[in-house]
Design an enzyme around this catalytic site. Structure first.
Site, PDB file in Angstrom:
ATOM      1  N   ARG A   1       0.852  -1.186   0.000  1.00 11.55           N
ATOM      2  CA  ARG A   1       0.000   0.000   0.000  1.00 11.55           C
ATOM      3  C   ARG A   1       0.890   1.238   0.000  1.00 11.55           C
ATOM      4  NH1 ARG A   1      -2.023   0.830   4.396  1.00 11.55           N
ATOM      5  NH2 ARG A   1      -1.485  -0.974   5.653  1.00 11.55           N
TER       6      ARG A   1
ATOM      7  N   TYR B   1      -1.122  -3.631  -6.812  1.00 15.09           N
ATOM      8  CA  TYR B   1      -1.012  -4.290  -5.502  1.00 15.09           C
ATOM      9  C   TYR B   1      -2.377  -4.347  -4.809  1.00 15.09           C
ATOM     10  CZ  TYR B   1      -0.291  -5.169  -0.662  1.00 15.09           C
ATOM     11  OH  TYR B   1      -0.422  -5.703   0.590  1.00 15.09           O
TER      12      TYR B   1
ATOM     13  N   LYS C   1      -9.593  -2.332   1.404  1.00  9.10           N
ATOM     14  CA  LYS C   1      -9.327  -1.167   2.264  1.00  9.10           C
ATOM     15  C   LYS C   1     -10.077   0.071   1.776  1.00  9.10           C
ATOM     16  CE  LYS C   1      -6.307  -3.502   4.656  1.00  9.10           C
ATOM     17  NZ  LYS C   1      -6.624  -3.974   6.003  1.00  9.10           N
TER      18      LYS C   1
ATOM     19  N   SER D   1      -0.584  -3.855  12.210  1.00  6.88           N
ATOM     20  CA  SER D   1       0.046  -4.972  11.499  1.00  6.88           C
ATOM     21  C   SER D   1       1.182  -5.573  12.338  1.00  6.88           C
ATOM     22  CB  SER D   1       0.571  -4.511  10.149  1.00  6.88           C
ATOM     23  OG  SER D   1       1.523  -3.518  10.358  1.00  6.88           O
TER      24      SER D   1
HETATM   25  C1  OXD Z   1      -3.779  -5.590   5.224  1.00  3.84           C
HETATM   26  C2  OXD Z   1      -3.208  -4.415   5.896  1.00  3.84           C
HETATM   27  O1  OXD Z   1      -3.354  -5.914   4.099  1.00  3.84           O
HETATM   28  O2  OXD Z   1      -3.708  -4.084   6.989  1.00  3.84           O
HETATM   29  O3  OXD Z   1      -4.691  -6.204   5.790  1.00  3.84           O
HETATM   30  O4  OXD Z   1      -2.301  -3.782   5.343  1.00  3.84           O
HETATM   31 MN    MN Z   2      -5.516  -5.186   7.445  1.00  2.00          MN
END
Ligand code: OXD
Ligand code: MN
Length: 583
Positions: free
Chosen positions: A70, A198, A207, A249
């Site tokens: 990300r 990605y 997300k 994470s």
């Molecule tokens: C996911 C993150 O991929 O929180 O879940 O980055």
């Molecule tokens: Mn996540």
């Protein structure tokens, strides 16, 4: 195929006029469609087939080496008023963002196929589910969305019935990091993503929709969209209680969601039921309780570190029907990553012969995409249109000191405060610098689609309307002793803490009040069957001086979000400080 919903047809037409694809494909979600997409990607080299005997229907995708994660600095929330996005988001004025994105999308699909993916976040017949359509020029995105969401004909039928859907437009573009933007327009219920393939940037249901746009939708509609896993814990009496938990994470959220009860719990009849591992939508029910659905239908999990020791359930689901991204391979073409086992891989994630001097064989953010139904601890409750009733919400973080193993909030406001103050220490793997405390409120820092101050006010508002709110807890599996060793064994043994949480929810055990929250009595956490007695005195201690220092930090953190921080939270800091000073 097309659609009878004029609004959708017109949007697809207008996107096609701008992007000029060679072909438009409306995704049905069928198995035949998937086979033909996969075959196409095998032809182009976008997918490589893995060992058919050990990993049937498993594929490897190697992404562009500059497109592996990300991109928070290129992710924007474009509200009309800058302040509504808050200091927790990058902001761009909607008109400027549209102009920029229109320019990038101009003719970008020439010679490519444009896929139209209708999808549903949540069980297809759930009133809590929300709908979206993603337009993309990536077949890899289609194949992943098929595993991660309820995608295709059924979703389209519901979109046509209801008329309301989130519009997501995505193109991989040239994969040029200089021409990469992930834009959110919460007030328009739309997302535009350019220049990345990605997952978190390109699978727009995840997300972008289920957290950033949904958090905004949830605020206007009176519910919560959270970065939480959902799990059911069944005790030997056969009673199941559901828990939702938020962790930043690298704190083991997926492992906790799929935990296998250790002995002697397993033989006593304890069971764990996985509802979700990443995202949770919480809706107040008519009975005054909070109900949760997992809007996703699959896992997009981090591969490195997943092993038979850390997460046997995950490993068991990854030998079939899985798309791997950026993992390494063995000489007989099996997927491999650091922490899996002691075999030596043949090729690294870039496809080069493995050379330890070049760094890890699998990219540290390499991923697996797999349907949730492949998980051995999957429960059919994931499909319950009414969701599962939540008894406890857990906020966790990685703290070497200070935070006790488990602590219960006094009430919903205190729990919201604990979430708002959430912090975790960075790991060596992530930053090269261990022990830097980062605030990550409710683990939503990169995902809340609006101002954190307004978000906490919304949390308080939702709680005030619940006759039977869940209890809120804070946990910390990562406390260390003077020699730097973890005191608590973690992983499956975390069930011992969940047992206490469950007993508290059922009114079966007492807790002791401290200035910062309610803690278990020292015999409250069972150690039966553990090879070594952990030092529960330390794990369950509260150091007043250290906590006063923590409150100073929390006050500074909250100050960043003034003047929108609810008074109830700043008052709670003052009350806790007063108690600590007079303790
Ligand atoms: C996911 C993150 O991929 O929180 O879940 O980055
Ligand atoms: Mn996540």
């Amino acid at each position: 195929m097309s659609t009878k919903l004029t609004e959708l047809a017109e949007w697809v037409d207008s996107v096609a006029r701008r992007t000029r694809p060679a072909k438009i494909h409306w995704c049905s979600g069928s198995a035949e469609e998937n086979t033909s997409l996969v075959n196409g990607m095998l032809d182009t080299g976008d997918l490589l087939e893995l060992n058919r005997d050990t990993h049937p229907e498993c594929y490897l995708h190697r992404s562009d080496p500059d497109d592996v994660a990300r991109v928070e600095h290129l992710t924007f929330v474009c509200t009309r008023e800058r302040d509504d996005a808050g200091p927790n988001n990058n902001w761009m004025a909607p008109d400027d963002a549209h102009e920029l994105m229109d320019g990038l999308f101009e003719d970008c699909m020439e010679g490519r196929t444009m896929y139209v993916i209708p999808y549903c976040m949540g069980p297809i017949d759930s009133p809590f589910a929300r709908l979206g359509v993603e337009i993309t020029d990536s077949a890899y995105v289609v194949a992943n969305m098929r595993l991660m969401t309820r995608m295709g004909d059924q979703a389209l039928a519901r979109i046509e019935r209801e008329g309301r859907f989130v519009r997501g437009l995505h193109s991989t573009g040239e994969l040029d990091p200089e021409r990469r933007y992930i834009m959110h327009f919460p007030e328009e219920l739309s997302i535009q993503s350019y220049g990345s393939g990605y997952g978190g940037n390109a699978l727009l249901g995840k997300k972008c929709h289920a957290l950033r746009i949904a958090s905004h939708q949830a605020r206007t509609e009176g519910w919560l969209a959270e970065h939480m896993m959902i799990v059911g814990i069944e005790n030997p009496e056969g009673e199941t209680r559901y828990v939702a938990a938020a962790f930043p994470s690298a704190c083991g959220k997926t492992n906790l969601a799929m935990l296998i009860p250790p002995e002697p719990y397993r033989s006593a009849g304890w069971k764990v039921h996985t509802v979700g591992d990443d995202i949770c939508w919480l809706q107040p029910g008519e009975d005054g309780r909070l109900y949760a659905i997992n809007p996703e239908a699959g896992f997009f999990g981090v591969a490195p570190g997943t092993s038979n020791e850390t997460n046997p359930n995950a490993l068991a689901m990854l030998d079939r029907k899985t798309i791997f991204t950026n993992v390494a391979v063995t000489d007989d073409n099996q997927p491999w990553w650091e922490g899996l086992d002691d075999r030596v891989p043949a090729y690294d994630w870039k496809g080069q012969p493995y050379e330890p001097a070049n760094g890890p064989a699998a990219h540290p953010n390499s991923r697996f995409t797999v349907s949730i139904k492949r998980c051995p601890s999957y429960t059919g409750e994931s499909e319950n249109p009414s969701g599962v009733p939540i008894d406890a919400i857990i906020f966790g973080g990685r703290r070497a000191s200070l935070a006790p193993l488990v602590m219960e909030a006094e009430d919903w406001t205190h729990g919201t405060f604990i979430g708002a103050a959430m912090a975790s220490e960075t790991t060596a793997a992530a930053t090269g610098k261990v022990g830097v405390v980062r605030r990550d409120p409710m683990a939503m820092k990169p995902f809340c689609g609006y101002h954190f101050g307004d978000y906490w006010a919304h949390w308080l508002d939702v709680g005030s309307k619940l006759a039977h709110p869940p209890k809120i807890f804070q946990v910390n599996w990562f406390r260390r002793d003077a020699d730097g060793n973890f005191i608590w064994p973690g992983f499956g043994q975390n069930l011992r803490v969940l047992e206490w949480i469950m007993q508290r929810c059922m009114g079966q055990v007492e807790a002791r009040d401290t200035p910062v929250g309610r803690l278990p009595e020292n015999d409250g956490i069972s150690t039966r069957g553990l090879a070594r007695e952990p030092d529960l005195d330390t794990l369950l201690s509260v150091d007043g001086r250290e906590w006063i220092g923590e409150l100073d930090e929390i006050e500074k953190h909250l100050e960043n979000f003034q003047p929108r921080v609810p008074d109830a939270l700043t008052e709670r800091v003052r009350a806790i400080r007063h108690r600590l000073e007079n303790d």
